[in-house]
Write a protein that holds these residues in place. Structure first.
Motif, PDB file in Angstrom:
ATOM      1  N   MET A  53       0.865  -1.270   0.016  1.00  0.00           N
ATOM      2  CA  MET A  53      -0.009  -0.026   0.036  1.00  0.00           C
ATOM      3  C   MET A  53       1.052   1.305   0.041  1.00  0.00           C
ATOM      4  O   MET A  53       1.874   1.416   0.883  1.00  0.00           O
ATOM      5  CB  MET A  53      -0.924  -0.053   1.120  1.00  0.00           C
ATOM      6  N   ARG A  54       0.303   2.230  -0.839  1.00  0.00           N
ATOM      7  CA  ARG A  54       1.497   3.598  -0.651  1.00  0.00           C
ATOM      8  C   ARG A  54       1.024   4.212   0.534  1.00  0.00           C
ATOM      9  O   ARG A  54       0.036   4.179   1.249  1.00  0.00           O
ATOM     10  CB  ARG A  54       0.659   4.212  -1.947  1.00  0.00           C
ATOM     11  N   LYS A  55       1.954   5.181   0.838  1.00  0.00           N
ATOM     12  CA  LYS A  55       2.185   5.850   2.033  1.00  0.00           C
ATOM     13  C   LYS A  55       1.986   7.396   1.667  1.00  0.00           C
ATOM     14  O   LYS A  55       2.288   7.531   0.643  1.00  0.00           O
ATOM     15  CB  LYS A  55       3.073   5.479   2.919  1.00  0.00           C
ATOM     16  N   MET A  56       1.588   8.212   2.819  1.00  0.00           N
ATOM     17  CA  MET A  56       1.663   9.421   2.470  1.00  0.00           C
ATOM     18  C   MET A  56       2.087  10.274   3.862  1.00  0.00           C
ATOM     19  O   MET A  56       1.944   9.617   4.966  1.00  0.00           O
ATOM     20  CB  MET A  56       0.447  10.030   1.899  1.00  0.00           C
ATOM     21  N   VAL A  57       2.519  11.467   3.635  1.00  0.00           N
ATOM     22  CA  VAL A  57       2.973  12.128   4.553  1.00  0.00           C
ATOM     23  C   VAL A  57       2.470  13.758   4.328  1.00  0.00           C
ATOM     24  O   VAL A  57       2.721  14.059   3.118  1.00  0.00           O
ATOM     25  CB  VAL A  57       4.350  11.973   5.129  1.00  0.00           C
ATOM     26  N   ASP A  58       1.849  14.452   5.326  1.00  0.00           N
ATOM     27  CA  ASP A  58       1.451  15.729   5.046  1.00  0.00           C
ATOM     28  C   ASP A  58       1.686  16.815   6.031  1.00  0.00           C
ATOM     29  O   ASP A  58       1.826  16.716   7.109  1.00  0.00           O
ATOM     30  CB  ASP A  58      -0.053  15.669   5.384  1.00  0.00           C
ATOM     31  N   CYS A  59       2.723  17.680   5.519  1.00  0.00           N
ATOM     32  CA  CYS A  59       3.220  18.884   6.516  1.00  0.00           C
ATOM     33  C   CYS A  59       2.190  19.562   7.064  1.00  0.00           C
ATOM     34  O   CYS A  59       2.709  20.014   8.265  1.00  0.00           O
ATOM     35  CB  CYS A  59       3.903  19.845   5.363  1.00  0.00           C
ATOM     36  N   ARG A  60       0.920  19.417   6.727  1.00  0.00           N
ATOM     37  CA  ARG A  60      -0.020  20.249   7.672  1.00  0.00           C
ATOM     38  C   ARG A  60      -0.331  19.543   8.802  1.00  0.00           C
ATOM     39  O   ARG A  60      -0.618  20.129   9.737  1.00  0.00           O
ATOM     40  CB  ARG A  60      -1.354  20.226   6.876  1.00  0.00           C
ATOM     41  N   ASP A  61       0.104  18.273   9.108  1.00  0.00           N
ATOM     42  CA  ASP A  61      -0.124  17.311  10.369  1.00  0.00           C
ATOM     43  C   ASP A  61       1.051  17.870  11.207  1.00  0.00           C
ATOM     44  O   ASP A  61       1.008  17.616  12.507  1.00  0.00           O
ATOM     45  CB  ASP A  61      -0.013  16.050   9.813  1.00  0.00           C
ATOM     46  N   HIS A  62       1.996  18.798  10.841  1.00  0.00           N
ATOM     47  CA  HIS A  62       3.338  19.141  11.541  1.00  0.00           C
ATOM     48  C   HIS A  62       3.377  20.581  11.592  1.00  0.00           C
ATOM     49  O   HIS A  62       4.027  20.997  10.770  1.00  0.00           O
ATOM     50  CB  HIS A  62       4.407  18.570  11.001  1.00  0.00           C
ATOM     51  N   PRO A  63       2.407  21.513  12.195  1.00  0.00           N
ATOM     52  CA  PRO A  63       2.407  22.680  11.854  1.00  0.00           C
ATOM     53  C   PRO A  63       3.926  23.438  12.174  1.00  0.00           C
ATOM     54  O   PRO A  63       4.886  23.043  12.927  1.00  0.00           O
ATOM     55  CB  PRO A  63       1.874  23.290  13.366  1.00  0.00           C
ATOM     56  N   SER A  64       4.222  24.419  11.396  1.00  0.00           N
ATOM     57  CA  SER A  64       5.346  25.288  11.398  1.00  0.00           C
ATOM     58  C   SER A  64       5.047  26.808  11.147  1.00  0.00           C
ATOM     59  O   SER A  64       3.938  26.859  10.796  1.00  0.00           O
ATOM     60  CB  SER A  64       6.554  24.603  10.307  1.00  0.00           C
ATOM     61  N   GLU A  65       6.073  27.602  11.041  1.00  0.00           N
ATOM     62  CA  GLU A  65       5.740  28.807  10.818  1.00  0.00           C
ATOM     63  C   GLU A  65       5.580  29.244   9.484  1.00  0.00           C
ATOM     64  O   GLU A  65       5.096  30.163   8.953  1.00  0.00           O
ATOM     65  CB  GLU A  65       7.042  29.739  11.195  1.00  0.00           C
ATOM     66  N   ARG A  93       9.072   8.420   9.340  1.00  0.00           N
ATOM     67  CA  ARG A  93       8.402   7.058   9.460  1.00  0.00           C
ATOM     68  C   ARG A  93       7.263   6.727  10.120  1.00  0.00           C
ATOM     69  O   ARG A  93       6.312   6.312   9.671  1.00  0.00           O
ATOM     70  CB  ARG A  93       9.440   5.942   9.220  1.00  0.00           C
ATOM     71  N   SER A  94       7.316   7.367  11.045  1.00  0.00           N
ATOM     72  CA  SER A  94       6.303   7.213  12.145  1.00  0.00           C
ATOM     73  C   SER A  94       5.080   7.811  11.968  1.00  0.00           C
ATOM     74  O   SER A  94       3.907   7.753  12.142  1.00  0.00           O
ATOM     75  CB  SER A  94       6.644   7.354  13.751  1.00  0.00           C
ATOM     76  N   ALA A  95       5.133   9.085  11.203  1.00  0.00           N
ATOM     77  CA  ALA A  95       4.188   9.783  10.867  1.00  0.00           C
ATOM     78  C   ALA A  95       3.186   9.419   9.550  1.00  0.00           C
ATOM     79  O   ALA A  95       2.150  10.016   9.042  1.00  0.00           O
ATOM     80  CB  ALA A  95       4.594  11.286  10.524  1.00  0.00           C
ATOM     81  N   LEU A  96       3.823   8.300   8.824  1.00  0.00           N
ATOM     82  CA  LEU A  96       3.211   8.108   7.540  1.00  0.00           C
ATOM     83  C   LEU A  96       1.921   7.285   7.776  1.00  0.00           C
ATOM     84  O   LEU A  96       1.719   6.651   8.734  1.00  0.00           O
ATOM     85  CB  LEU A  96       4.252   6.861   6.911  1.00  0.00           C
ATOM     86  N   LYS A  97       1.032   7.774   6.740  1.00  0.00           N
ATOM     87  CA  LYS A  97      -0.440   7.161   6.751  1.00  0.00           C
ATOM     88  C   LYS A  97      -0.417   6.485   5.399  1.00  0.00           C
ATOM     89  O   LYS A  97      -0.039   6.736   4.419  1.00  0.00           O
ATOM     90  CB  LYS A  97      -1.187   8.443   6.779  1.00  0.00           C
ATOM     91  N   ASP A  98      -1.649   5.423   5.681  1.00  0.00           N
ATOM     92  CA  ASP A  98      -1.813   4.828   4.256  1.00  0.00           C
ATOM     93  C   ASP A  98      -2.442   5.885   3.418  1.00  0.00           C
ATOM     94  O   ASP A  98      -3.393   6.730   3.835  1.00  0.00           O
ATOM     95  CB  ASP A  98      -2.737   3.632   4.540  1.00  0.00           C
ATOM     96  N   GLU A  99      -2.134   6.003   2.141  1.00  0.00           N
ATOM     97  CA  GLU A  99      -2.794   6.786   1.295  1.00  0.00           C
ATOM     98  C   GLU A  99      -4.410   6.271   0.858  1.00  0.00           C
ATOM     99  O   GLU A  99      -4.538   5.082   0.781  1.00  0.00           O
ATOM    100  CB  GLU A  99      -2.211   6.787  -0.040  1.00  0.00           C
ATOM    101  N   ALA A 100      -5.093   7.352   0.984  1.00  0.00           N
ATOM    102  CA  ALA A 100      -6.477   6.876   0.824  1.00  0.00           C
ATOM    103  C   ALA A 100      -6.873   6.302  -0.716  1.00  0.00           C
ATOM    104  O   ALA A 100      -5.950   7.161  -1.616  1.00  0.00           O
ATOM    105  CB  ALA A 100      -7.394   8.150   0.979  1.00  0.00           C
ATOM    106  N   VAL A 101      -7.493   5.502  -0.725  1.00  0.00           N
ATOM    107  CA  VAL A 101      -7.724   4.874  -2.057  1.00  0.00           C
ATOM    108  C   VAL A 101      -8.698   5.756  -2.776  1.00  0.00           C
ATOM    109  O   VAL A 101      -9.601   5.813  -2.356  1.00  0.00           O
ATOM    110  CB  VAL A 101      -8.131   3.476  -2.369  1.00  0.00           C
ATOM    111  N   GLN A 102      -8.408   6.274  -4.168  1.00  0.00           N
ATOM    112  CA  GLN A 102      -9.373   7.162  -4.670  1.00  0.00           C
ATOM    113  C   GLN A 102      -9.758   6.313  -5.962  1.00  0.00           C
ATOM    114  O   GLN A 102      -8.909   5.734  -6.656  1.00  0.00           O
ATOM    115  CB  GLN A 102      -8.611   8.363  -5.212  1.00  0.00           C
ATOM    116  N   HIS A 103     -11.108   6.289  -6.169  1.00  0.00           N
ATOM    117  CA  HIS A 103     -11.676   5.473  -7.271  1.00  0.00           C
ATOM    118  C   HIS A 103     -12.151   6.485  -8.477  1.00  0.00           C
ATOM    119  O   HIS A 103     -12.794   7.733  -8.109  1.00  0.00           O
ATOM    120  CB  HIS A 103     -13.048   4.556  -6.966  1.00  0.00           C
ATOM    121  N   ALA A 104     -11.740   6.338  -9.617  1.00  0.00           N
ATOM    122  CA  ALA A 104     -11.986   7.172 -10.660  1.00  0.00           C
ATOM    123  C   ALA A 104     -13.714   7.206 -11.057  1.00  0.00           C
ATOM    124  O   ALA A 104     -14.125   6.140 -10.979  1.00  0.00           O
ATOM    125  CB  ALA A 104     -11.259   7.219 -11.913  1.00  0.00           C
TER     126      ALA A 104
END
Length: 63
Positions: free
Chosen positions: A1-13, A52-63
């Motif tokens: 399964m593909r993984k994803m990480v989103d910077c919005r989950d880790h607030p920064s300036e 690596r600990s912040a990775l989430k499974d990528e949501a499956v998108q159906h066309a």
């Protein structure tokens, strides 16, 4: 399964909104490079473990 990480989950300036998705090792590598070049972090085993600990499974998108 593909993984994803989103910077919005880790607030920064910077209020970064980047999302990186792909195979786990690709995402860890790209997110590490991004964290170093954009956010000023130092590449280290600890940083890679945090990413690596912040990775989430990528949501499956159906066309």
């Amino acid at each position: 399964m593909r993984k994803m990480v989103d910077c919005r989950d880790h607030p920064s300036e910077m209020h970064c909104t980047l999302v990186i998705a792909g195979e786990e090792e690709e995402v860890v590598r790209a997110a590490t490079e991004h964290a170093v070049s954009v956010h000023g972090h130092t590449d280290s085993p600890e940083l890679r473990a945090q990413i690596r600990s912040a990775l989430k499974d990528e949501a499956v998108q159906h066309a």
